[in-house]
Design a protein around this motif. Sequence first.
Motif, PDB file in Angstrom:
ATOM      1  N   GLY A 131     -29.602  32.835   2.532  1.00 62.77           N
ATOM      2  CA  GLY A 131     -28.624  33.904   2.640  1.00 62.77           C
ATOM      3  C   GLY A 131     -29.014  35.096   1.778  1.00 62.77           C
ATOM      4  O   GLY A 131     -30.151  35.213   1.319  1.00 62.77           O
ATOM      5  N   GLY A 132     -28.055  35.968   1.525  1.00 66.25           N
ATOM      6  CA  GLY A 132     -28.346  37.211   0.823  1.00 66.25           C
ATOM      7  C   GLY A 132     -28.325  37.145  -0.684  1.00 66.25           C
ATOM      8  O   GLY A 132     -28.264  38.189  -1.344  1.00 66.25           O
ATOM      9  N   LEU A 133     -28.401  35.954  -1.265  1.00 63.47           N
ATOM     10  CA  LEU A 133     -28.295  35.810  -2.720  1.00 63.47           C
ATOM     11  C   LEU A 133     -29.366  36.599  -3.465  1.00 63.47           C
ATOM     12  O   LEU A 133     -29.155  37.018  -4.604  1.00 63.47           O
ATOM     13  CB  LEU A 133     -28.370  34.326  -3.095  1.00 63.47           C
ATOM     14  CG  LEU A 133     -28.249  33.969  -4.582  1.00 63.47           C
ATOM     15  CD1 LEU A 133     -26.950  34.517  -5.178  1.00 63.47           C
ATOM     16  CD2 LEU A 133     -28.323  32.461  -4.772  1.00 63.47           C
ATOM     17  N   ILE A 134     -30.507  36.833  -2.843  1.00 65.73           N
ATOM     18  CA  ILE A 134     -31.589  37.532  -3.534  1.00 65.73           C
ATOM     19  C   ILE A 134     -31.168  38.931  -3.965  1.00 65.73           C
ATOM     20  O   ILE A 134     -31.720  39.488  -4.922  1.00 65.73           O
ATOM     21  CB  ILE A 134     -32.855  37.581  -2.660  1.00 65.73           C
ATOM     22  CG1 ILE A 134     -34.101  37.868  -3.519  1.00 65.73           C
ATOM     23  CG2 ILE A 134     -32.689  38.590  -1.529  1.00 65.73           C
ATOM     24  CD1 ILE A 134     -35.409  37.656  -2.790  1.00 65.73           C
ATOM     25  N   GLU A 135     -30.163  39.499  -3.318  1.00 66.58           N
ATOM     26  CA  GLU A 135     -29.685  40.820  -3.722  1.00 66.58           C
ATOM     27  C   GLU A 135     -29.101  40.804  -5.136  1.00 66.58           C
ATOM     28  O   GLU A 135     -29.152  41.813  -5.841  1.00 66.58           O
ATOM     29  CB  GLU A 135     -28.649  41.337  -2.738  1.00 66.58           C
ATOM     30  CG  GLU A 135     -29.236  41.770  -1.411  1.00 66.58           C
ATOM     31  CD  GLU A 135     -28.246  42.549  -0.564  1.00 66.58           C
ATOM     32  OE1 GLU A 135     -28.145  43.774  -0.741  1.00 66.58           O
ATOM     33  OE2 GLU A 135     -27.588  41.922   0.279  1.00 66.58           O
ATOM     34  N   ALA A 136     -28.538  39.662  -5.538  1.00 66.33           N
ATOM     35  CA  ALA A 136     -28.020  39.542  -6.899  1.00 66.33           C
ATOM     36  C   ALA A 136     -29.135  39.282  -7.907  1.00 66.33           C
ATOM     37  O   ALA A 136     -28.972  39.511  -9.104  1.00 66.33           O
ATOM     38  CB  ALA A 136     -26.986  38.410  -6.969  1.00 66.33           C
ATOM     39  N   VAL A 137     -30.283  38.808  -7.414  1.00 66.61           N
ATOM     40  CA  VAL A 137     -31.399  38.453  -8.278  1.00 66.61           C
ATOM     41  C   VAL A 137     -32.341  39.633  -8.510  1.00 66.61           C
ATOM     42  O   VAL A 137     -32.850  39.833  -9.613  1.00 66.61           O
ATOM     43  CB  VAL A 137     -32.190  37.262  -7.688  1.00 66.61           C
ATOM     44  CG1 VAL A 137     -33.385  36.909  -8.569  1.00 66.61           C
ATOM     45  CG2 VAL A 137     -31.280  36.051  -7.518  1.00 66.61           C
ATOM     46  N   MET A 138     -32.573  40.444  -7.492  1.00 68.45           N
ATOM     47  CA  MET A 138     -33.556  41.527  -7.574  1.00 68.45           C
ATOM     48  C   MET A 138     -33.347  42.472  -8.753  1.00 68.45           C
ATOM     49  O   MET A 138     -34.326  42.850  -9.421  1.00 68.45           O
ATOM     50  CB  MET A 138     -33.610  42.293  -6.259  1.00 68.45           C
ATOM     51  CG  MET A 138     -34.305  41.536  -5.138  1.00 68.45           C
ATOM     52  SD  MET A 138     -34.604  42.544  -3.647  1.00 68.45           S
ATOM     53  CE  MET A 138     -32.935  42.806  -3.050  1.00 68.45           C
ATOM     54  N   PRO A 139     -32.104  42.864  -9.096  1.00 68.36           N
ATOM     55  CA  PRO A 139     -31.940  43.764 -10.238  1.00 68.36           C
ATOM     56  C   PRO A 139     -32.362  43.145 -11.576  1.00 68.36           C
ATOM     57  O   PRO A 139     -32.540  43.869 -12.555  1.00 68.36           O
ATOM     58  CB  PRO A 139     -30.430  44.073 -10.230  1.00 68.36           C
ATOM     59  CG  PRO A 139     -30.005  43.850  -8.818  1.00 68.36           C
ATOM     60  CD  PRO A 139     -30.844  42.692  -8.355  1.00 68.36           C
ATOM     61  N   LEU A 140     -32.538  41.816 -11.613  1.00 65.24           N
ATOM     62  CA  LEU A 140     -32.928  41.132 -12.846  1.00 65.24           C
ATOM     63  C   LEU A 140     -34.435  41.146 -13.071  1.00 65.24           C
ATOM     64  O   LEU A 140     -34.911  40.695 -14.108  1.00 65.24           O
ATOM     65  CB  LEU A 140     -32.405  39.694 -12.833  1.00 65.24           C
ATOM     66  CG  LEU A 140     -30.889  39.539 -12.646  1.00 65.24           C
ATOM     67  CD1 LEU A 140     -30.513  38.067 -12.583  1.00 65.24           C
ATOM     68  CD2 LEU A 140     -30.128  40.247 -13.756  1.00 65.24           C
ATOM     69  N   GLY A 141     -35.199  41.623 -12.086  1.00 66.61           N
ATOM     70  CA  GLY A 141     -36.631  41.774 -12.271  1.00 66.61           C
ATOM     71  C   GLY A 141     -37.474  40.735 -11.568  1.00 66.61           C
ATOM     72  O   GLY A 141     -36.975  39.745 -11.015  1.00 66.61           O
TER      73      GLY A 141
ATOM     74  N   SER B 288     -30.791  43.730   2.055  1.00 67.30           N
ATOM     75  CA  SER B 288     -30.831  45.049   1.427  1.00 67.30           C
ATOM     76  C   SER B 288     -29.590  45.866   1.770  1.00 67.30           C
ATOM     77  O   SER B 288     -29.610  47.086   1.700  1.00 67.30           O
ATOM     78  CB  SER B 288     -32.090  45.801   1.880  1.00 67.30           C
ATOM     79  OG  SER B 288     -32.155  45.868   3.298  1.00 67.30           O
ATOM     80  N   ALA B 289     -28.509  45.189   2.151  1.00 67.35           N
ATOM     81  CA  ALA B 289     -27.290  45.897   2.516  1.00 67.35           C
ATOM     82  C   ALA B 289     -26.531  46.382   1.287  1.00 67.35           C
ATOM     83  O   ALA B 289     -25.840  47.405   1.330  1.00 67.35           O
ATOM     84  CB  ALA B 289     -26.391  45.005   3.360  1.00 67.35           C
ATOM     85  N   MET B 290     -26.647  45.660   0.169  1.00 60.04           N
ATOM     86  CA  MET B 290     -25.899  45.989  -1.037  1.00 60.04           C
ATOM     87  C   MET B 290     -26.767  46.599  -2.137  1.00 60.04           C
ATOM     88  O   MET B 290     -26.262  47.264  -3.039  1.00 60.04           O
ATOM     89  CB  MET B 290     -25.216  44.723  -1.576  1.00 60.04           C
ATOM     90  CG  MET B 290     -24.350  44.006  -0.571  1.00 60.04           C
ATOM     91  SD  MET B 290     -22.946  44.986   0.011  1.00 60.04           S
ATOM     92  CE  MET B 290     -21.970  45.081  -1.475  1.00 60.04           C
ATOM     93  N   VAL B 291     -28.079  46.338  -2.091  1.00 59.14           N
ATOM     94  CA  VAL B 291     -28.998  46.836  -3.115  1.00 59.14           C
ATOM     95  C   VAL B 291     -30.094  47.630  -2.423  1.00 59.14           C
ATOM     96  O   VAL B 291     -30.755  47.124  -1.517  1.00 59.14           O
ATOM     97  CB  VAL B 291     -29.623  45.670  -3.918  1.00 59.14           C
ATOM     98  CG1 VAL B 291     -30.669  46.191  -4.890  1.00 59.14           C
ATOM     99  CG2 VAL B 291     -28.536  44.901  -4.666  1.00 59.14           C
ATOM    100  N   ALA B 292     -30.290  48.877  -2.857  1.00 60.18           N
ATOM    101  CA  ALA B 292     -31.339  49.709  -2.265  1.00 60.18           C
ATOM    102  C   ALA B 292     -32.702  49.179  -2.684  1.00 60.18           C
ATOM    103  O   ALA B 292     -32.936  48.874  -3.859  1.00 60.18           O
ATOM    104  CB  ALA B 292     -31.174  51.162  -2.723  1.00 60.18           C
TER     105      ALA B 292
END
Length: 264
Positions: free
Chosen positions: A85-95, A118-122
């Motif tokens: 699912g889209g959980l990676i969007e919460a992870v990407m800002p952490l580096g 990429s719907a929530m994080v650019a």
Amino acid sequence: MPTSDLAFSDVLPIISLPPKPRDVALTEVRTAARSLIDIRGYTDTLSPYLDSVKWTVGTQRLLSRRQVSEINAHLHEHQIEVSSGGLIEAVMPLGAKAVHRYLEQSKELGFDIIEISSAMVAISIEDKCRIVTEVLAAGLKPKPEITAWTPGDRGTISAEKALREAEAVLSAGAWKVMIEEDGIFSTANSGNPADEWNRDVAWRLASRIPQEYLFWEASSLEIILWLINSFGPDVNLFGGDEHLGYIASFRAGAFLTNTATMRD
């Protein structure tokens, strides 16, 4: 199961799906941390028609590693793959380090498909392609999400933007691309007439990208029916688990599929 064993097969022949694992006519449904008892509600009956299950809104974070592994193992027993699912969007800002560990643990817990949302994080196309490469290196299937709207402006719909992004991630090795319905079919969810859909975007994507690589998000029966009628029973669809039986029936031609009868 042989088609001849199906109920009423001697009266109403249906269209058979390609055998699993297949590249077309794929069906994925979402689950929000459903229990094994709930999941058995459709694996016991409709598993031949289901190819993958997606954990939605990060609900795997709410369960123990043991529970997640057990649910994923049960799905594997029925030849059903599992998407993060889209959980990676919460992870990407952490580096990058966090993304690497996320992929490692996804593999450990029995996930097969990593959706790169990429719907929530650019995220730039270049960065999305880099994540595709890292997912492949982890032995998992990358499925980037593609949107038809410009980041920060969902009112601007661009088929060229979606095509450019889809072609880039597929060149990088993406397994499939998930076509976000927002901007194409979003009016169906708001109750507006279907003639307000951006059908041109869907047709342009389908005319340039081979069908086997496109995975369409379809959260309503109206969208599901339009996609099957427009692109045939081999179209790849993602929807809610409450729609699994409808998708299977529509694909097989097991029932009438006009809007007046499809909820009977």
